[in-house]
Design a protein around this motif. Structure first.
Motif, PDB file in Angstrom:
ATOM      1  N   ARG A 122       0.845  -1.202   0.000  1.00 36.09           N
ATOM      2  CA  ARG A 122       0.000   0.000   0.000  1.00 36.09           C
ATOM      3  C   ARG A 122       0.882   1.254   0.000  1.00 36.09           C
ATOM      4  NH1 ARG A 122      -4.864  -0.549   1.443  1.00 36.09           N
ATOM      5  NH2 ARG A 122      -4.432  -2.125   3.026  1.00 36.09           N
ATOM      6  N   GLY A 123       1.973   1.209   0.754  1.00 39.45           N
ATOM      7  CA  GLY A 123       2.909   2.338   0.783  1.00 39.45           C
ATOM      8  C   GLY A 123       3.532   2.584  -0.585  1.00 39.45           C
ATOM      9  N   LYS A 124       3.890   1.513  -1.280  1.00 37.90           N
ATOM     10  CA  LYS A 124       4.481   1.665  -2.613  1.00 37.90           C
ATOM     11  C   LYS A 124       3.446   2.175  -3.609  1.00 37.90           C
ATOM     12  CE  LYS A 124       8.152  -1.696  -1.990  1.00 37.90           C
ATOM     13  NZ  LYS A 124       8.748  -2.947  -2.415  1.00 37.90           N
ATOM     14  N   LEU A 125       2.220   1.682  -3.510  1.00 36.82           N
ATOM     15  CA  LEU A 125       1.151   2.175  -4.394  1.00 36.82           C
ATOM     16  C   LEU A 125       0.909   3.664  -4.148  1.00 36.82           C
ATOM     17  CD1 LEU A 125      -1.262  -0.856  -4.085  1.00 36.82           C
ATOM     18  CD2 LEU A 125      -0.367   0.026  -6.252  1.00 36.82           C
ATOM     19  N   THR A 126       0.885   4.041  -2.884  1.00 37.35           N
ATOM     20  CA  THR A 126       0.680   5.458  -2.537  1.00 37.35           C
ATOM     21  C   THR A 126       1.837   6.305  -3.033  1.00 37.35           C
ATOM     22  OG1 THR A 126      -0.633   4.833  -0.616  1.00 37.35           O
ATOM     23  CG2 THR A 126       0.287   7.061  -0.624  1.00 37.35           C
ATOM     24  N   LYS A 127       3.064   5.780  -2.901  1.00 32.15           N
ATOM     25  CA  LYS A 127       4.229   6.525  -3.391  1.00 32.15           C
ATOM     26  C   LYS A 127       4.133   6.724  -4.902  1.00 32.15           C
ATOM     27  CE  LYS A 127       8.189   5.970  -1.516  1.00 32.15           C
ATOM     28  NZ  LYS A 127       9.485   5.476  -1.044  1.00 32.15           N
ATOM     29  N   LEU A 128       3.717   5.682  -5.622  1.00 30.22           N
ATOM     30  CA  LEU A 128       3.537   5.814  -7.080  1.00 30.22           C
ATOM     31  C   LEU A 128       2.459   6.840  -7.397  1.00 30.22           C
ATOM     32  CD1 LEU A 128       3.848   2.091  -8.222  1.00 30.22           C
ATOM     33  CD2 LEU A 128       5.360   3.972  -8.874  1.00 30.22           C
ATOM     34  N   ALA A 129       1.420   6.887  -6.583  1.00 28.49           N
ATOM     35  CA  ALA A 129       0.357   7.884  -6.791  1.00 28.49           C
ATOM     36  C   ALA A 129       0.873   9.286  -6.479  1.00 28.49           C
ATOM     37  CB  ALA A 129      -0.855   7.549  -5.927  1.00 28.49           C
ATOM     38  N   ASP A 130       1.628   9.412  -5.392  1.00 25.15           N
ATOM     39  CA  ASP A 130       2.175  10.725  -5.020  1.00 25.15           C
ATOM     40  C   ASP A 130       3.131  11.254  -6.087  1.00 25.15           C
ATOM     41  OD1 ASP A 130       0.765  10.606  -2.660  1.00 25.15           O
ATOM     42  OD2 ASP A 130       2.493  10.034  -1.432  1.00 25.15           O
ATOM     43  N   ARG A 131       3.837  10.352  -6.774  1.00 23.97           N
ATOM     44  CA  ARG A 131       4.804  10.758  -7.791  1.00 23.97           C
ATOM     45  C   ARG A 131       4.160  10.918  -9.179  1.00 23.97           C
ATOM     46  NH1 ARG A 131       7.215  10.028  -3.434  1.00 23.97           N
ATOM     47  NH2 ARG A 131       9.462   9.854  -3.183  1.00 23.97           N
ATOM     48  N   GLY A 132       2.843  10.639  -9.279  1.00 26.60           N
ATOM     49  CA  GLY A 132       2.142  10.875 -10.542  1.00 26.60           C
ATOM     50  C   GLY A 132       2.043   9.673 -11.462  1.00 26.60           C
ATOM     51  N   TRP A 133       2.518   8.500 -11.028  1.00 25.63           N
ATOM     52  CA  TRP A 133       2.457   7.313 -11.884  1.00 25.63           C
ATOM     53  C   TRP A 133       1.095   6.647 -11.819  1.00 25.63           C
ATOM     54  CZ3 TRP A 133       6.301   6.743 -15.223  1.00 25.63           C
ATOM     55  CH2 TRP A 133       7.534   7.339 -14.926  1.00 25.63           C
ATOM     56  N   LEU A 134       0.450   6.741 -10.670  1.00 27.85           N
ATOM     57  CA  LEU A 134      -0.883   6.172 -10.478  1.00 27.85           C
ATOM     58  C   LEU A 134      -1.818   7.254  -9.966  1.00 27.85           C
ATOM     59  CD1 LEU A 134      -0.087   2.821  -8.586  1.00 27.85           C
ATOM     60  CD2 LEU A 134      -0.632   3.093 -11.011  1.00 27.85           C
ATOM     61  N   HIS A 135      -3.117   6.940  -9.992  1.00 27.77           N
ATOM     62  CA  HIS A 135      -4.118   7.826  -9.404  1.00 27.77           C
ATOM     63  C   HIS A 135      -4.777   7.062  -8.264  1.00 27.77           C
ATOM     64  CE1 HIS A 135      -7.411  10.592  -8.888  1.00 27.77           C
ATOM     65  NE2 HIS A 135      -8.257   9.594  -9.037  1.00 27.77           N
ATOM     66  N   LYS A 136      -4.802   7.660  -7.074  1.00 27.29           N
ATOM     67  CA  LYS A 136      -5.470   7.036  -5.930  1.00 27.29           C
ATOM     68  C   LYS A 136      -6.834   7.672  -5.797  1.00 27.29           C
ATOM     69  CE  LYS A 136      -4.976   5.850  -1.081  1.00 27.29           C
ATOM     70  NZ  LYS A 136      -4.118   5.948   0.107  1.00 27.29           N
ATOM     71  N   ARG A 137      -7.858   6.846  -5.923  1.00 27.48           N
ATOM     72  CA  ARG A 137      -9.233   7.321  -5.834  1.00 27.48           C
ATOM     73  C   ARG A 137      -9.649   7.493  -4.381  1.00 27.48           C
ATOM     74  NH1 ARG A 137     -13.128   4.444  -9.724  1.00 27.48           N
ATOM     75  NH2 ARG A 137     -13.872   3.745  -7.704  1.00 27.48           N
ATOM     76  N   GLY A 138     -10.754   8.153  -4.183  1.00 27.97           N
ATOM     77  CA  GLY A 138     -11.275   8.377  -2.839  1.00 27.97           C
ATOM     78  C   GLY A 138     -11.612   7.092  -2.099  1.00 27.97           C
ATOM     79  N   ASP A 139     -11.945   6.047  -2.826  1.00 24.09           N
ATOM     80  CA  ASP A 139     -12.284   4.771  -2.190  1.00 24.09           C
ATOM     81  C   ASP A 139     -11.054   3.916  -1.884  1.00 24.09           C
ATOM     82  OD1 ASP A 139     -11.585   3.948  -4.734  1.00 24.09           O
ATOM     83  OD2 ASP A 139     -13.494   2.997  -5.190  1.00 24.09           O
ATOM     84  N   GLY A 140      -9.858   4.469  -2.132  1.00 25.73           N
ATOM     85  CA  GLY A 140      -8.625   3.759  -1.826  1.00 25.73           C
ATOM     86  C   GLY A 140      -8.116   2.872  -2.934  1.00 25.73           C
ATOM     87  N   LYS A 141      -8.836   2.820  -4.043  1.00 19.94           N
ATOM     88  CA  LYS A 141      -8.406   2.002  -5.171  1.00 19.94           C
ATOM     89  C   LYS A 141      -7.486   2.822  -6.067  1.00 19.94           C
ATOM     90  CE  LYS A 141     -12.327  -1.106  -5.124  1.00 19.94           C
ATOM     91  NZ  LYS A 141     -13.415  -1.692  -5.894  1.00 19.94           N
ATOM     92  N   PHE A 142      -6.702   2.110  -6.873  1.00 19.83           N
ATOM     93  CA  PHE A 142      -5.705   2.757  -7.713  1.00 19.83           C
ATOM     94  C   PHE A 142      -5.985   2.490  -9.193  1.00 19.83           C
ATOM     95  CE2 PHE A 142      -3.806   2.072  -3.621  1.00 19.83           C
ATOM     96  CZ  PHE A 142      -3.099   3.229  -3.388  1.00 19.83           C
ATOM     97  N   THR A 143      -5.681   3.478 -10.015  1.00 19.03           N
ATOM     98  CA  THR A 143      -5.750   3.338 -11.467  1.00 19.03           C
ATOM     99  C   THR A 143      -4.477   3.911 -12.070  1.00 19.03           C
ATOM    100  OG1 THR A 143      -6.870   5.471 -11.743  1.00 19.03           O
ATOM    101  CG2 THR A 143      -8.287   3.527 -11.552  1.00 19.03           C
ATOM    102  N   VAL A 144      -4.178   3.480 -13.289  1.00 22.53           N
ATOM    103  CA  VAL A 144      -3.010   3.992 -13.997  1.00 22.53           C
ATOM    104  C   VAL A 144      -3.374   5.330 -14.632  1.00 22.53           C
ATOM    105  CG1 VAL A 144      -1.396   3.560 -15.897  1.00 22.53           C
ATOM    106  CG2 VAL A 144      -2.166   1.671 -14.469  1.00 22.53           C
ATOM    107  N   ARG A 145      -2.483   6.283 -14.514  1.00 22.96           N
ATOM    108  CA  ARG A 145      -2.712   7.570 -15.177  1.00 22.96           C
ATOM    109  C   ARG A 145      -2.429   7.410 -16.661  1.00 22.96           C
ATOM    110  NH1 ARG A 145      -3.508  12.024 -12.002  1.00 22.96           N
ATOM    111  NH2 ARG A 145      -2.905  11.776  -9.837  1.00 22.96           N
ATOM    112  N   PRO A 146      -3.250   8.050 -17.492  1.00 22.21           N
ATOM    113  CA  PRO A 146      -3.019   7.926 -18.952  1.00 22.21           C
ATOM    114  C   PRO A 146      -1.738   8.620 -19.392  1.00 22.21           C
ATOM    115  CG  PRO A 146      -4.917   9.365 -18.451  1.00 22.21           C
ATOM    116  CD  PRO A 146      -4.387   8.836 -17.166  1.00 22.21           C
TER     117      PRO A 146
END
Length: 146
Positions: A122-146
């Motif tokens: 979860r920490g790595k997913l959040t780090k990827l989201a914080d760096r702009g590689w992923l998008h973290k949704r409000g429900d805690g799920k992740f998607t790839v940024r286009p």
């Protein structure tokens, strides 16, 4: 009149001494700045070389070698990410939509029954989201940024 001239000459001599001292200080600071610029340029070149060869620079944190996760920006390829982050990104991409941490863990073959195994992920997913590689949704799920 002679006293005025002598007094003024003394004032000018004192002013000259102050200006010579200031000029010396200015020259010394300018020389220090020139050295700082050269050091900065060398460090920038070295860091660019390290990024090109290693993909992601390694730093020491508490005596351990840790890879940095770069911010997503133009000119920064996914290959700049460490291997484990690339696998995480691929798992999120493969999901094809919003994905929970547990599902990413399952895709990576982690023991998802143990919460302690998911928290680092979860920490790595959040780090990827914080760096702009992923998008973290409000429900805690992740998607790839286009």
């Amino acid at each position: 009149m002679h006293e005025r001239i002598t007094a003024r000459r003394a004032e000018l001599d004192e002013l000259e001494e102050q200006l010579v001292k200031q000029l010396s200080e200015v020259r010394a600071e300018r020389d220090e700045l020139a050295v700082a610029v050269r050091v900065w340029q060398r460090m920038s070149e070295q860091l660019a070389d390290e990024r090109a060869t290693a993909g992601s620079p390694v730093v020491q944190v508490a005596g351990r070698a840790v890879r940095l996760v770069p911010d997503r920006a133009s000119g920064v390829a996914e290959s700049a990410l460490p291997a484990d982050y690339l696998r995480i990104l691929a798992a999120v991409r493969q999901a094809g939509g919003p994905v929970a941490t547990r599902a990413v863990g399952e895709a990576l073959g982690l023991d998802t029954g143990v919460r302690g195994k998911l928290e680092p992920l979860r920490g790595k997913l959040t780090k990827l989201a914080d760096r702009g590689w992923l998008h973290k949704r409000g429900d805690g799920k992740f998607t790839v940024r286009p």
